[in-house]
Design a protein around this motif. Structure first.
Motif, mmCIF file in Angstrom:
data_model
loop_
_atom_site.group_PDB
_atom_site.id
_atom_site.type_symbol
_atom_site.label_atom_id
_atom_site.label_comp_id
_atom_site.label_asym_id
_atom_site.label_seq_id
_atom_site.Cartn_x
_atom_site.Cartn_y
_atom_site.Cartn_z
ATOM 1 N N GLN A 407 -10.783 -8.222 -1.572
ATOM 2 C CA GLN A 407 -12.178 -7.124 -1.304
ATOM 3 C C GLN A 407 -11.340 -5.872 -1.577
ATOM 4 O O GLN A 407 -12.015 -4.991 -1.946
ATOM 5 N N THR A 408 -10.037 -5.598 -1.411
ATOM 6 C CA THR A 408 -9.511 -4.269 -1.485
ATOM 7 C C THR A 408 -8.302 -4.362 -2.406
ATOM 8 O O THR A 408 -7.551 -5.537 -2.357
ATOM 9 N N TYR A 409 -8.486 -3.453 -3.300
ATOM 10 C CA TYR A 409 -7.428 -3.475 -4.480
ATOM 11 C C TYR A 409 -6.209 -2.578 -4.195
ATOM 12 O O TYR A 409 -6.519 -1.262 -3.613
ATOM 13 N N VAL A 410 -4.955 -2.634 -4.093
ATOM 14 C CA VAL A 410 -3.813 -1.743 -3.694
ATOM 15 C C VAL A 410 -3.204 -1.032 -5.165
ATOM 16 O O VAL A 410 -2.895 -1.843 -5.916
ATOM 17 N N THR A 411 -3.151 0.094 -5.000
ATOM 18 C CA THR A 411 -2.022 0.682 -5.856
ATOM 19 C C THR A 411 -1.327 1.463 -5.335
ATOM 20 O O THR A 411 -1.158 2.088 -4.477
ATOM 21 N N VAL A 412 -0.078 1.993 -6.122
ATOM 22 C CA VAL A 412 0.730 2.863 -5.872
ATOM 23 C C VAL A 412 0.869 3.962 -6.718
ATOM 24 O O VAL A 412 1.333 3.988 -8.103
ATOM 25 N N GLY A 413 0.422 5.219 -6.388
ATOM 26 C CA GLY A 413 0.376 6.266 -7.349
ATOM 27 C C GLY A 413 -0.680 5.987 -8.515
ATOM 28 O O GLY A 413 -0.540 6.373 -9.942
ATOM 29 N N GLY A 414 -1.555 4.979 -8.299
ATOM 30 C CA GLY A 414 -2.366 4.729 -9.473
ATOM 31 C C GLY A 414 -1.943 3.262 -10.092
ATOM 32 O O GLY A 414 -2.593 2.727 -10.964
ATOM 33 N N ALA A 415 -0.740 2.951 -9.983
ATOM 34 C CA ALA A 415 0.002 1.702 -10.624
ATOM 35 C C ALA A 415 -0.384 0.417 -9.877
ATOM 36 O O ALA A 415 -0.278 0.424 -8.672
ATOM 37 N N PRO A 416 -0.744 -0.409 -10.594
ATOM 38 C CA PRO A 416 -1.055 -1.754 -9.863
ATOM 39 C C PRO A 416 0.021 -2.364 -9.239
ATOM 40 O O PRO A 416 1.207 -2.282 -9.661
ATOM 41 N N VAL A 417 -0.051 -3.182 -8.219
ATOM 42 C CA VAL A 417 0.954 -3.704 -7.331
ATOM 43 C C VAL A 417 0.795 -5.323 -7.394
ATOM 44 O O VAL A 417 -0.325 -5.949 -7.441
ATOM 45 N N TYR A 418 1.965 -5.884 -6.928
ATOM 46 C CA TYR A 418 1.861 -7.328 -6.714
ATOM 47 C C TYR A 418 2.017 -7.488 -5.042
ATOM 48 O O TYR A 418 2.857 -7.032 -4.593
#
Length: 514
Positions: A407-418
């Motif tokens: 449901q929630t998408y996580v990014t770090v400074g706009g970069a995709p994460v695993y």
């Protein structure tokens, strides 16, 4: 209005006056900062009697037609006016946003935006990570140090060598034990090392019982003063499987020297299938399966990641009963194609080095062409399962379940994460995809990393999100955040995808609305 939200209404960040100084509450250190000075982290300062986040909030500009890879300034024959391009699609990152600490308050920015007909909310915060580290992949066949050996920076232990992967050496750096479990010097050096690596800066490391290596994300490693050029194409056995057809009919025998698996083409299954004749060769090592030998040497900086400088040192007596004969030709080559030599057996069946024949040059070049450039890759790893979740929703476990439920998408400074499976929110991100200087620190010691949580607005409210704190992106640009930072910088996001429509569950399997 809930009791919790009423408490937020009365909070005035960083405003406690102590003499001529202000106390900053942005991290557990609680610095007292004089006018015109910064706190110990250099991230917050006392500006005109207010605690201010000094770095600008970073807003990423996405261009619809190019998918975000570039932002055109002007057409042919036109002069760029300096106006922002494609202001309709922007993403407020957590870089420069500030933190939720002491975590009873909402995240600094909770931003709503409609994208592709979907009303999304992005919650941004700079998380403080004591439980964090870096996994480093160093593309090299060279010996860096024994597995589990301590990795040091400035003489302090900051990590260890972990299990190697195909064509790469791996380091595990940081972690809570180095940050907080050792001496004060160890903690501060570990924090400084992680900060530099995550911000794509150069760091020199030494490994107990091994090499000195200079590493930097996106750059080739420098091992004992020598810049590595390429990673191996594969082990010796794999190289034979790939290139046996290139050697057929040009040479009688090929040995690919490798620290892990040295290959011999005449014995290898690939050679047998191609009809290779026996040569009577003997390799000094542990024979695994036909044509595959382990432990021909200790690991080192020589041929194929071994200690070998003379490749003939791994060969024993040639057996004439099994095909050895005067004039038999032999190519010995490393797994990167950087070292190679050509020999012929003399009348006593001893290999004698000869000028390298042009007919074999193409095959050696082909090995080199298939070896990718040697690079250092830095992955920031952090556990976001702690109290920062309370700045996103009132019941923190709801956020964890939402992340794992897509449901929630996580990014770090706009970069995709695993996001790792299992409990909590343990995430990993390639720092080369994060904007420069996105990471900070606090001297507890701990790293500070930008985090963004993006989800549908109705899902956010259903999870117990802070409805009264949701703002439009225009309001954020105009008004800044809790620490009165109204400065901003705009960046093209590179190849990072946003909005994350490909990774976010936009459909509603529960039937609770679109």
């Amino acid at each position: 209005m809930s009791e919790i939200s009423e408490r937020f209404e009365t909070h005035d960040p960083g405003a406690k006056q102590v003499g001529e100084k202000l106390r900053c509450d942005a991290c557990p250190v609680m610095c007292y900062i004089a006018e015109g000075r910064t706190g110990a982290c250099d991230r917050y300062g006392n500006v005109d009697g207010r605690i201010v986040r000094l770095d600008p909030v970073t807003i990423l500009e996405y261009h619809t037609e190019t998918g975000g890879s570039s932002v055109p300034f002007a057409g042919e024959g036109e002069a760029w006016s300096g106006e922002l391009v494609n202001t309709g699609r922007r993403f407020v990152s957590a870089i420069g946003a500030g933190t939720t600490y002491p975590d009873y308050k909402p995240a600094p920015f909770i931003v709503s935006q409609e994208v592709a007909g979907v009303d999304l909310v992005t919650v941004v915060t700079e998380g403080i990570f004591s439980y964090c580290g870096a996994k480093m992949k160093i593309d090299t066949d060279r010996f860096l140090g024994p597995e589990t050996a301590t990795v040091r920076a400035e003489g302090e232990a900051v990590g260890h060598v972990t299990t190697g992967e195909y064509g790469s050496q791996m380091l595990s750096l940081g972690g809570v034990n180095h940050l907080t479990g050792g001496s004060k010097a160890e903690g501060h050096v570990t924090c400084a090392t992680l900060l530099a690596l995550c911000n794509k800066q150069k760091v020199e490391l030494s490994i107990d019982g091994g090499a000195s290596v200079v590493v930097q994300a996106g750059n080739a490693p420098i091992i004992d003063g020598v810049t590595e050029k390429r990673m191996r194409v594969g082990c010796g056995s794999a190289a034979i499987g790939m290139f046996a057809t290139q050697w057929r009919g040009l040479v009688d025998e090929v040995v690919v020297v490798d620290d892990h698996i040295t290959g011999v083409v005449s014995e290898h299954q690939a050679g047998k299938v191609l009809g290779w004749q026996d040569t009577g060769i003997k390799v000094i090592g542990h024979r695994s399966t036909p044509g595959r030998y382990f432990k021909v040497s200790e690991p080192g900086l020589g041929w194929g990641g071994t200690t070998i400088s003379d490749p003939l040192s791994i060969l024993g007596e040639w057996n004439p009963k099994k095909g050895a004969h005067p004039g038999l030709s032999l190519l010995m080559v490393s797994t990167t194609g950087e070292q190679f030599a050509y020999f012929e057996l003399d009348d006593d069946l001893r290999p004698v080095e000869k000028p390298f024949p042009e007919r074999l040059r193409k095959s050696v070049d082909l090995i080199e062409q298939n070896c990718e450039p040697a690079l250092c890759t830095v992955l920031f790893v952090g556990g976001a399962g702690g109290s920062l979740r309370a700045g996103v929703v009132e019941n923190p476990v709801n956020l964890t379940r939402s992340v794992h439920g897509l449901q929630t998408y996580v990014t770090v400074g706009g970069a995709p994460v695993y996001v790792w499976p299992g409990g909590g929110i343990t995430l990993m991100v390639d720092v080369s995809r994060v904007p420069d200087n996105a990471f900070g620190y606090v001297p507890t010691p701990a790293l500070v990393a930008p985090l963004e949580f993006t989800l549908r607005r109705d899902d956010y409210l259903r999870l117990g999100g802070y409805a009264d704190e949701i703002r439009t992106i225009e309001d954020v640009e105009a008004g800044g955040g809790a620490y009165f930072n109204r400065h901003e910088r705009r960046l093209a996001p590179g190849d990072n995808p946003w909005p994350p429509l490909h990774g976010l569950r936009l459909s509603d399997p529960g039937g609770h609305g679109k």
